[in-house]
Design a protein around this motif. Sequence first.
Motif, PDB file in Angstrom:
ATOM      1  N   GLN A 115      81.816 -42.698  33.835  1.00  0.00           N
ATOM      2  CA  GLN A 115      81.478 -43.695  34.852  1.00  0.00           C
ATOM      3  C   GLN A 115      80.542 -44.711  34.198  1.00  0.00           C
ATOM      4  N   PHE A 116      80.966 -45.969  34.176  1.00  0.00           N
ATOM      5  CA  PHE A 116      80.141 -46.986  33.536  1.00  0.00           C
ATOM      6  C   PHE A 116      78.844 -47.176  34.308  1.00  0.00           C
ATOM      7  N   ALA A 117      77.754 -47.463  33.574  1.00  0.00           N
ATOM      8  CA  ALA A 117      76.422 -47.591  34.162  1.00  0.00           C
ATOM      9  C   ALA A 117      75.897 -49.007  33.951  1.00  0.00           C
ATOM     10  N   ASP A 118      74.752 -49.275  34.541  1.00  0.00           N
ATOM     11  CA  ASP A 118      74.194 -50.630  34.498  1.00  0.00           C
ATOM     12  C   ASP A 118      72.879 -50.728  33.723  1.00  0.00           C
ATOM     13  N   SER A 119      72.332 -49.589  33.269  1.00  0.00           N
ATOM     14  CA  SER A 119      71.042 -49.655  32.582  1.00  0.00           C
ATOM     15  C   SER A 119      71.059 -48.810  31.315  1.00  0.00           C
ATOM     16  N   ILE A 120      70.233 -49.221  30.346  1.00  0.00           N
ATOM     17  CA  ILE A 120      70.112 -48.454  29.109  1.00  0.00           C
ATOM     18  C   ILE A 120      69.493 -47.091  29.385  1.00  0.00           C
ATOM     19  N   GLU A 121      68.638 -47.009  30.408  1.00  0.00           N
ATOM     20  CA  GLU A 121      68.008 -45.739  30.748  1.00  0.00           C
ATOM     21  C   GLU A 121      69.061 -44.701  31.149  1.00  0.00           C
ATOM     22  N   GLU A 122      70.035 -45.114  31.969  1.00  0.00           N
ATOM     23  CA  GLU A 122      71.107 -44.192  32.365  1.00  0.00           C
ATOM     24  C   GLU A 122      71.918 -43.763  31.153  1.00  0.00           C
ATOM     25  N   ASP A 123      72.178 -44.708  30.265  1.00  0.00           N
ATOM     26  CA  ASP A 123      72.985 -44.409  29.078  1.00  0.00           C
ATOM     27  C   ASP A 123      72.284 -43.403  28.164  1.00  0.00           C
ATOM     28  N   LEU A 124      70.988 -43.552  27.972  1.00  0.00           N
ATOM     29  CA  LEU A 124      70.258 -42.661  27.076  1.00  0.00           C
ATOM     30  C   LEU A 124      70.158 -41.243  27.623  1.00  0.00           C
ATOM     31  N   LYS A 125      70.213 -41.096  28.947  1.00  0.00           N
ATOM     32  CA  LYS A 125      70.110 -39.766  29.554  1.00  0.00           C
ATOM     33  C   LYS A 125      71.283 -38.861  29.205  1.00  0.00           C
ATOM     34  N   ARG A 126      72.400 -39.464  28.825  1.00  0.00           N
ATOM     35  CA  ARG A 126      73.583 -38.645  28.525  1.00  0.00           C
ATOM     36  C   ARG A 126      73.630 -38.171  27.066  1.00  0.00           C
ATOM     37  N   ARG A 127      72.692 -38.630  26.241  1.00  0.00           N
ATOM     38  CA  ARG A 127      72.712 -38.312  24.811  1.00  0.00           C
ATOM     39  C   ARG A 127      72.438 -36.833  24.579  1.00  0.00           C
ATOM     40  N   ASP A 128      72.799 -36.359  23.390  1.00  0.00           N
ATOM     41  CA  ASP A 128      72.666 -34.933  23.102  1.00  0.00           C
ATOM     42  C   ASP A 128      71.232 -34.511  22.811  1.00  0.00           C
ATOM     43  N   PHE A 129      70.592 -35.159  21.819  1.00  0.00           N
ATOM     44  CA  PHE A 129      69.265 -34.746  21.384  1.00  0.00           C
ATOM     45  C   PHE A 129      68.279 -35.900  21.506  1.00  0.00           C
ATOM     46  N   THR A 130      67.015 -35.558  21.674  1.00  0.00           N
ATOM     47  CA  THR A 130      65.990 -36.588  21.860  1.00  0.00           C
ATOM     48  C   THR A 130      65.930 -37.544  20.671  1.00  0.00           C
ATOM     49  N   VAL A 131      66.169 -37.035  19.462  1.00  0.00           N
ATOM     50  CA  VAL A 131      66.080 -37.892  18.276  1.00  0.00           C
ATOM     51  C   VAL A 131      67.242 -38.882  18.211  1.00  0.00           C
ATOM     52  N   ASN A 132      68.274 -38.642  19.028  1.00  0.00           N
ATOM     53  CA  ASN A 132      69.419 -39.558  19.086  1.00  0.00           C
ATOM     54  C   ASN A 132      69.386 -40.436  20.337  1.00  0.00           C
ATOM     55  N   ALA A 133      68.397 -40.208  21.201  1.00  0.00           N
ATOM     56  CA  ALA A 133      68.314 -40.950  22.471  1.00  0.00           C
ATOM     57  C   ALA A 133      67.315 -42.099  22.351  1.00  0.00           C
ATOM     58  N   LEU A 134      67.494 -42.909  21.342  1.00  0.00           N
ATOM     59  CA  LEU A 134      66.623 -44.051  21.080  1.00  0.00           C
ATOM     60  C   LEU A 134      67.436 -45.335  21.189  1.00  0.00           C
ATOM     61  N   ALA A 135      66.788 -46.415  21.540  1.00  0.00           N
ATOM     62  CA  ALA A 135      67.471 -47.708  21.621  1.00  0.00           C
ATOM     63  C   ALA A 135      66.517 -48.810  21.147  1.00  0.00           C
ATOM     64  N   LEU A 136      67.092 -49.825  20.515  1.00  0.00           N
ATOM     65  CA  LEU A 136      66.323 -50.971  20.035  1.00  0.00           C
ATOM     66  C   LEU A 136      66.656 -52.197  20.871  1.00  0.00           C
ATOM     67  N   ASP A 137      65.644 -52.783  21.499  1.00  0.00           N
ATOM     68  CA  ASP A 137      65.810 -54.020  22.249  1.00  0.00           C
ATOM     69  C   ASP A 137      65.923 -55.169  21.249  1.00  0.00           C
ATOM     70  N   LEU A 138      67.102 -55.803  21.190  1.00  0.00           N
ATOM     71  CA  LEU A 138      67.344 -56.834  20.191  1.00  0.00           C
ATOM     72  C   LEU A 138      66.641 -58.150  20.495  1.00  0.00           C
ATOM     73  N   GLU A 139      66.001 -58.250  21.638  1.00  0.00           N
ATOM     74  CA  GLU A 139      65.223 -59.454  21.943  1.00  0.00           C
ATOM     75  C   GLU A 139      63.762 -59.294  21.535  1.00  0.00           C
ATOM     76  N   SER A 140      63.198 -58.137  21.821  1.00  0.00           N
ATOM     77  CA  SER A 140      61.769 -57.931  21.548  1.00  0.00           C
ATOM     78  C   SER A 140      61.507 -57.142  20.270  1.00  0.00           C
ATOM     79  N   GLY A 141      62.513 -56.386  19.818  1.00  0.00           N
ATOM     80  CA  GLY A 141      62.305 -55.517  18.666  1.00  0.00           C
ATOM     81  C   GLY A 141      61.662 -54.192  19.014  1.00  0.00           C
ATOM     82  N   GLU A 142      61.414 -53.954  20.306  1.00  0.00           N
ATOM     83  CA  GLU A 142      60.771 -52.714  20.740  1.00  0.00           C
ATOM     84  C   GLU A 142      61.773 -51.560  20.769  1.00  0.00           C
TER      85      GLU A 142
END
Length: 494
Positions: A115-142
């Motif tokens: 089911q497609f989602a609307d936020s990066i937070e929802e997307d990261l919740k489905r990841r397998d391990f915490t070390v793989n549940a990271l995302a880089l904001d390409l506007e801020s670099g955070e």
Amino acid sequence: MRLNLSLVPSPVQIMRDLLGPEKTYVVGGILRDSLLASFPTPMQTIEVVKGNDWDLATPIRPREVLSRLRKAGITAVPIGIEHGTVAAIFSGVQYEITTFRNDLEYRDGRHPIVQFADSIEEDLKRRDFTVNALALDLESGELIDLFNGIEDLRARQIRTVGDPECRFREDYLRMLRAARFAGKLHGTIETVTFLAIRKNAPWIRHVSAERIREEILKLLAYEKPSHGFELMHECGLLHYVLPELEAGFGVLQNRFHSHDVARHILLSVDAVSHKYPFYRFVTLLHDLGKVPAKRFLERKGDYVFYSHQYISKRMGKQIMRRLRFSNKEIEQSTSIVENHMYNLKPDLSQSATRRFLRKLGRENVDGFLRMRMADRKGNLLNNEGYEKGIFHFLRNLRKIDRDEDALKVRDLKISGYDLIEMGLKPGPIFSTILDQLLEEVLDDPSLNDRAWLLARANEFAAEFKQTGKITVTERAANRDDDEDEEGEENDQSQ
């Protein structure tokens, strides 16, 4: 924590702009590996990127992603559009773009209802391990880290996102991935996650052989794969993934070895360069036959493992078939394993070297030598460096290559067509004659002369026409051709 955005390649920046104004994020292993490379530096900005796999995540639906990329003249391919993934290709380099999603019910321990989602937070919740549940904001670099993945990375610890049993039921392979990633980090599996793997290890039997093979090969590409296999042993996975290796734990060898069978194998695997994961896999097989071959010999007062190389060959072939390796890979591996005990004497003759190369296959020499040297390094009682016989073997090999000595029937300056011209009909006699000619040429390479071979073949043809058979010269036994069954006593290297 942030990443220096000047490190982001231009294709990623182009796609960020094309997919705007919605935010596009970098996700995946490149963030994990770049962070790992930055530790233990306390800096808050990542200044070095590790890897080239720039995977992107966006709220835009996959067909719209395809449309925008193609309108901009970028090659775009739907490589998993039902799961929201599109590949963009720039100058032959592929970048994956996946729409944010929730993974709902998993039907078979692998494939989710998406089911497609609307936020990066929802997307990261489905990841397998915490070390793989990271995302880089390409506007801020955070860096976005909702599950303390950065701290787990710093502690070199693998932990699931949420309930480990739920994560593993979604995809049983994640249990094996936990051991692999912990092996990559040379770290640990967090206690609750570890206990969930140990409880549910039998689930791994439902994963396809191909996926298990790829996980093993990925682990073998890391600096020290033995750590990952040790974790698989501790949490019970190895019993189902490679039961033949599991059987070697606790099987002591003899006074010439420092470790039990399994740990000797793993030390040997580590000793092969990580650049050669396939040769590491071959090394993983080479001594498995020691477990069933082990017996006590009264006259030696110790345990011996005679003919274990042949048992290892048979076991290795079964394992590789089970894991769906190609026939070519199986043939290459079994040849190396079968011949790994060959007696590389410091005075090995040229003719014996040629015969060994015929048996091993010239194309398998590199793998044989890498495994042979690693096998020696895998015995910590061995502190004398490389086998002396290896250097002599290499000198022989260089001369054989330089002189272009015949090693196979196809290297002879005669063929089956010549036998047909002698009035023979194609059949088993062709192999018999050509094999006999090769035997004589292996002893004396100067005999690989077309005129001599034709004359000799004519003698065989005439004899066959008259008697229905040919006289095959039996070679006298030659100590040079022996395998080093007692090599442990002679050279504590095997």
